[in-house]
Write a protein that holds these residues in place. Structure first.
Motif, PDB file in Angstrom:
ATOM      1  N   VAL A  61       0.984  -1.065  -0.113  1.00 14.60           N
ATOM      2  CA  VAL A  61      -0.097   0.066   0.081  1.00 14.60           C
ATOM      3  C   VAL A  61       0.914   1.088   0.144  1.00 14.60           C
ATOM      4  CG1 VAL A  61      -1.887   1.367   1.191  1.00 14.60           C
ATOM      5  CG2 VAL A  61      -1.753  -1.245   1.366  1.00 14.60           C
TER       6      VAL A  61
ATOM      7  N   GLY B  77       1.305   5.505  -0.568  1.00 17.02           N
ATOM      8  CA  GLY B  77       0.616   6.826  -0.588  1.00 17.02           C
ATOM      9  C   GLY B  77       1.273   7.848   0.608  1.00 17.02           C
TER      10      GLY B  77
ATOM     11  N   THR C 187      -3.308   7.872   5.644  1.00 19.70           N
ATOM     12  CA  THR C 187      -3.825   6.533   5.737  1.00 19.70           C
ATOM     13  C   THR C 187      -3.002   5.518   6.621  1.00 19.70           C
ATOM     14  OG1 THR C 187      -4.775   6.790   3.570  1.00 19.70           O
ATOM     15  CG2 THR C 187      -4.811   4.580   4.251  1.00 19.70           C
TER      16      THR C 187
ATOM     17  N   THR D 284      -1.633   2.641   6.494  1.00 23.28           N
ATOM     18  CA  THR D 284      -1.233   1.536   5.598  1.00 23.28           C
ATOM     19  C   THR D 284      -1.147   0.307   6.388  1.00 23.28           C
ATOM     20  OG1 THR D 284       1.007   2.395   5.807  1.00 23.28           O
ATOM     21  CG2 THR D 284      -0.028   3.145   3.987  1.00 23.28           C
TER      22      THR D 284
ATOM     23  N   ARG E  99      -9.596  -2.575  -5.025  1.00 21.36           N
ATOM     24  CA  ARG E  99      -9.785  -1.318  -5.098  1.00 21.36           C
ATOM     25  C   ARG E  99     -11.177  -1.089  -4.421  1.00 21.36           C
ATOM     26  NH1 ARG E  99     -13.226   2.104  -7.933  1.00 21.36           N
ATOM     27  NH2 ARG E  99     -11.735   4.025  -8.596  1.00 21.36           N
TER      28      ARG E  99
ATOM     29  N   THR F 268     -10.444  -0.718  -0.517  1.00 21.54           N
ATOM     30  CA  THR F 268      -9.586   0.267  -0.310  1.00 21.54           C
ATOM     31  C   THR F 268     -10.463   1.465  -0.412  1.00 21.54           C
ATOM     32  OG1 THR F 268      -7.640  -0.851  -1.165  1.00 21.54           O
ATOM     33  CG2 THR F 268      -7.404   1.616  -0.677  1.00 21.54           C
TER      34      THR F 268
ATOM     35  N   LEU G 149     -11.374   4.212   2.698  1.00 16.29           N
ATOM     36  CA  LEU G 149     -10.987   5.703   2.946  1.00 16.29           C
ATOM     37  C   LEU G 149     -12.075   6.421   2.884  1.00 16.29           C
ATOM     38  CD1 LEU G 149      -8.536   5.504   0.032  1.00 16.29           C
ATOM     39  CD2 LEU G 149      -7.932   5.887   2.549  1.00 16.29           C
TER      40      LEU G 149
ATOM     41  N   ALA H 200     -11.272  10.178  -2.239  1.00 15.88           N
ATOM     42  CA  ALA H 200     -10.235   9.511  -2.284  1.00 15.88           C
ATOM     43  C   ALA H 200     -10.192   8.703  -3.858  1.00 15.88           C
ATOM     44  CB  ALA H 200     -10.300   8.199  -1.502  1.00 15.88           C
TER      45      ALA H 200
ATOM     46  N   VAL I 252      -8.105   5.521  -5.890  1.00 10.42           N
ATOM     47  CA  VAL I 252      -7.431   4.474  -5.667  1.00 10.42           C
ATOM     48  C   VAL I 252      -7.227   3.549  -7.003  1.00 10.42           C
ATOM     49  CG1 VAL I 252      -7.277   2.069  -4.610  1.00 10.42           C
ATOM     50  CG2 VAL I 252      -8.467   4.073  -3.422  1.00 10.42           C
TER      51      VAL I 252
ATOM     52  N   VAL J 202      -2.737   5.037  -3.315  1.00 11.34           N
ATOM     53  CA  VAL J 202      -3.809   5.620  -2.627  1.00 11.34           C
ATOM     54  C   VAL J 202      -3.520   7.369  -2.561  1.00 11.34           C
ATOM     55  CG1 VAL J 202      -4.796   6.273  -0.434  1.00 11.34           C
ATOM     56  CG2 VAL J 202      -4.390   3.891  -1.128  1.00 11.34           C
TER      57      VAL J 202
ATOM     58  N   GLU K  48      -5.554  10.195  -1.097  1.00 10.86           N
ATOM     59  CA  GLU K  48      -6.893  10.425  -0.327  1.00 10.86           C
ATOM     60  C   GLU K  48      -7.540  11.547  -0.342  1.00 10.86           C
ATOM     61  OE1 GLU K  48      -3.630  10.053   0.645  1.00 10.86           O
ATOM     62  OE2 GLU K  48      -3.595   8.466   2.576  1.00 10.86           O
TER      63      GLU K  48
END
Length: 231
Positions: free
Chosen positions: A56, A58, A62, A64, A88, A91, A95, A103, A105, A121, A123
């Motif tokens: 993950v 980003g 988040t 993770t 997807r 996730t 979020l 968000a 993804v 990701v 956000e």
């Protein structure tokens, strides 16, 4: 999408604790779950990872590690298009439940000896609760009922809190039905509208006396379905 070349890889493996941080050129941190590190260790040792890696990535707030646990792939589970779509959706739901309603993804499958599911990701802005309001009230006070809600205006928006508030209101025994609707604004706030149908209020009065001036006289008024749980 996260951009920037990888500048450094730090891998720390201790008895029951594994942690890793991968820093890219713009200073953002990409956190990788334990499965990824075990895969790295297996490859360096000349072996094969026991399960596909879940990574993950980003630069936002988040969690993770928590998300990686949600997306973990079991040994023998294929990494294919349905698994990619599921990752997807999971996730995105995670979020949005946390308040990142815009968000984005993307999920990619990395083939080869070190097979991996890579989740990127972004956000976006964090939404917050706006002032909530009720519709359908005829006898009960809106200001009193607002105190029953587990959030207040300005708090970070979380969908589980809305469900908890709906359940709490229904549990008071004052309503036949409680529905919620959520609307968003350009100010990045979420307004919760609670549509309720009140139950009829029942009032019961009883009197107890001793029929003499010298004796006490007692009268009681009992209210059923009293919001404050008192007479």
């Amino acid at each position: 999408m996260v951009t920037g070349g990888i500048a450094k890889i730090d891998i720390v493996i201790e008895q029951s604790y594994v942690a890793s941080k991968i820093k890219n050129m713009n200073g953002c941190v990409r956190a990788i779950g334990i499965a990824t590190l075990l895969a790295f260790a297996a490859v360096h040792a000349g072996g094969q990872p026991a399960a596909p890696v879940v990574s993950v990535r980003g630069c936002g707030p988040t969690n993770t590690k928590e998300l990686s646990k949600l997306l973990i792939v079991k040994p023998g589970e294929p990494l294919d298009a349905p698994r990619k779509a599921l990752a997807r959706e999971l996730t995105l739901s995670y979020l949005q439940n946390k308040g990142w309603l815009e968000a984005q993804v993307s999920v990619e499958i990395q083939a080869g000896p070190s097979e991996a599911l890579i989740v990127e990701v972004n956000e976006g802005p964090l939404y917050r609760f706006a002032a909530s309001r009720f519709t359908g009230l005829t006898k009960l006070s809106e200001s009193t009922l607002l105190h029953e809600l587990p959030w207040k205006a300005g708090d970070a928006f979380e969908r589980p809190l809305v469900l908890r508030g709906q359940s709490r209101l229904f549990g008071l025994g004052l309503f036949e039905d409680v529905e919620t609707a959520i609307t968003t604004t350009t100010a990045k706030t979420a307004e919760v509208i609670l549509r309720v149908k009140e139950r009829p209020l029942k009032w019961v009065k009883t009197g107890v006396g001793w029929g003499s001036e010298e004796r006490e006289r007692l009268s009681l008024a009992l209210t059923h379905h009293n919001l404050f749980r008192r007479a």
